[in-house]
Design an enzyme around this catalytic site. Sequence first.
Site, PDB file in Angstrom:
ATOM      1  N   ASP A  25       5.324  -5.989 -67.165  1.00  6.53           N
ATOM      2  CA  ASP A  25       4.716  -4.941 -66.601  1.00  6.53           C
ATOM      3  C   ASP A  25       5.582  -3.726 -66.420  1.00  6.53           C
ATOM      4  OD1 ASP A  25       2.681  -3.571 -65.190  1.00  6.53           O
ATOM      5  OD2 ASP A  25       2.746  -4.690 -63.387  1.00  6.53           O
ATOM      6  N   HIS A  42       5.115   1.153 -74.608  1.00 10.71           N
ATOM      7  CA  HIS A  42       5.044  -0.262 -75.320  1.00 10.71           C
ATOM      8  C   HIS A  42       5.973  -0.370 -76.217  1.00 10.71           C
ATOM      9  CE1 HIS A  42       1.436  -0.551 -72.443  1.00 10.71           C
ATOM     10  NE2 HIS A  42       0.619   0.256 -73.359  1.00 10.71           N
ATOM     11  N   LEU A 136      13.413 -22.844 -79.915  1.00 15.46           N
ATOM     12  CA  LEU A 136      12.287 -22.245 -78.874  1.00 15.46           C
ATOM     13  C   LEU A 136      11.178 -22.250 -79.266  1.00 15.46           C
ATOM     14  CD1 LEU A 136      12.603 -20.267 -76.295  1.00 15.46           C
ATOM     15  CD2 LEU A 136      12.465 -18.474 -77.989  1.00 15.46           C
TER      16      LEU A 136
HETATM   17  C1  FPP Z   1       1.932  -3.699 -68.854  1.00 22.16           C
HETATM   18  O1  FPP Z   1       2.188  -2.537 -68.500  1.00 22.16           O
HETATM   19  C2  FPP Z   1       1.826  -4.270 -70.365  1.00 22.16           C
HETATM   20  C3  FPP Z   1       1.113  -4.425 -71.214  1.00 22.16           C
HETATM   21  C4  FPP Z   1      -0.258  -4.572 -70.802  1.00 22.16           C
HETATM   22  C5  FPP Z   1       1.427  -4.557 -72.610  1.00 22.16           C
HETATM   23  C6  FPP Z   1       2.587  -5.560 -72.852  1.00 22.16           C
HETATM   24  C7  FPP Z   1       3.085  -5.291 -74.227  1.00 22.16           C
HETATM   25  C8  FPP Z   1       4.357  -5.319 -74.527  1.00 22.16           C
HETATM   26  C9  FPP Z   1       5.445  -5.361 -73.933  1.00 22.16           C
HETATM   27  C10 FPP Z   1       4.715  -4.860 -76.280  1.00 22.16           C
HETATM   28  C11 FPP Z   1       4.342  -5.822 -77.012  1.00 22.16           C
HETATM   29  C12 FPP Z   1       4.527  -7.207 -76.773  1.00 22.16           C
HETATM   30  C13 FPP Z   1       4.809  -8.188 -77.819  1.00 22.16           C
HETATM   31  C14 FPP Z   1       4.784  -9.627 -77.474  1.00 22.16           C
HETATM   32  C15 FPP Z   1       4.846  -7.841 -79.219  1.00 22.16           C
HETATM   33  P1  FPP Z   1       1.538  -1.374 -68.023  1.00 22.16           P
HETATM   34  O2  FPP Z   1       1.129  -0.465 -69.261  1.00 22.16           O
HETATM   35  O3  FPP Z   1       0.422  -1.880 -67.423  1.00 22.16           O
HETATM   36  O4  FPP Z   1       2.472  -0.523 -67.242  1.00 22.16           O
HETATM   37  P2  FPP Z   1       2.106   0.122 -65.898  1.00 22.16           P
HETATM   38  O5  FPP Z   1       1.612  -0.665 -64.797  1.00 22.16           O
HETATM   39  O6  FPP Z   1       3.402   0.976 -65.754  1.00 22.16           O
HETATM   40  O7  FPP Z   1       0.978   1.230 -66.361  1.00 22.16           O
END
Ligand code: FPP
Length: 240
Positions: A25, A42, A136
């Site tokens: 997050d 991201h 893994l």
């Molecule tokens: C939450 O942060 C993150 C996500 C919903 C996306 C997670 C994706 C990645 C880490 C990138 C790709 C992953 C892989 C496995 C290739 P948020 O956007 O909700 O952050 P915020 O709460 O600060 O808005």
Amino acid sequence: MQETPMDRREASGNKIPSHVAIIMDGNGRWAKRRGFPRLVGHHAGVRAVERTVRAANDLGIRTLSLYAFSSENWKRPENEVTGLMGLFRLYIRSKIDALLAEGARIRFAGKIDGLPADIQQIVRDAEQRTAGQKGLQLVICLNYGGRQELLDAMNRAAAAGEAFPLDEETLRKYLYLPDIPDPDLIIRTSGEMRLSNFWLWQSAYSEFYFTDKLWPDFGPEDLAQALEAYSGRERRYGSV
Ligand code: FPP
């Protein structure tokens, strides 16, 4: 022989969790603080994924699961959803060779048939190509929701003619990945302290670790710190 981080941890008597699950997050906030669009966060999140997968391997973690896209994430702006799907395509396709070389296996949990058709194909291909690998086990939770998983499991059990009332062992057979161990440790970054529909069944006895670090800033030292905290926990599973 060179001493690895895992040797050092074992020598110091630390318990290594067999399954570590991460709620990644804070990508959006990371980008906003720098004046960038959320997608830049991201992208930086993918680099944190790469660092963390390597570190998990070095530390001797057997299963690492990552909450990449929840069944609720479709409510995000269209360009963000499209951008995330693009990142998943790229990441999975580009990582297969490295995973094969490291002996790692990649698997997916979630409603895969609700993803764009080409991603479904990429997912199936990645799973098949790494299926026999014993290193893994990397689990990417894509279009995953814990409540949906439980509903799917119960409906599939009913359709298969299982006797009701179900018992735990029978229900487990119908989870997305019935053979993986429950998470020993669930990490959530960015200071939020909730489960957000992640591994609802499997987290019954998981330990939790929260850090204020935003996901794109997460690295091997943070994972090591989480494991350190875990090794001090006493797990009683309801007994005294
Ligand atoms: C939450 O942060 C993150 C996500 C919903 C996306 C997670 C994706 C990645 C880490 C990138 C790709 C992953 C892989 C496995 C290739 P948020 O956007 O909700 O952050 P915020 O709460 O600060 O808005």
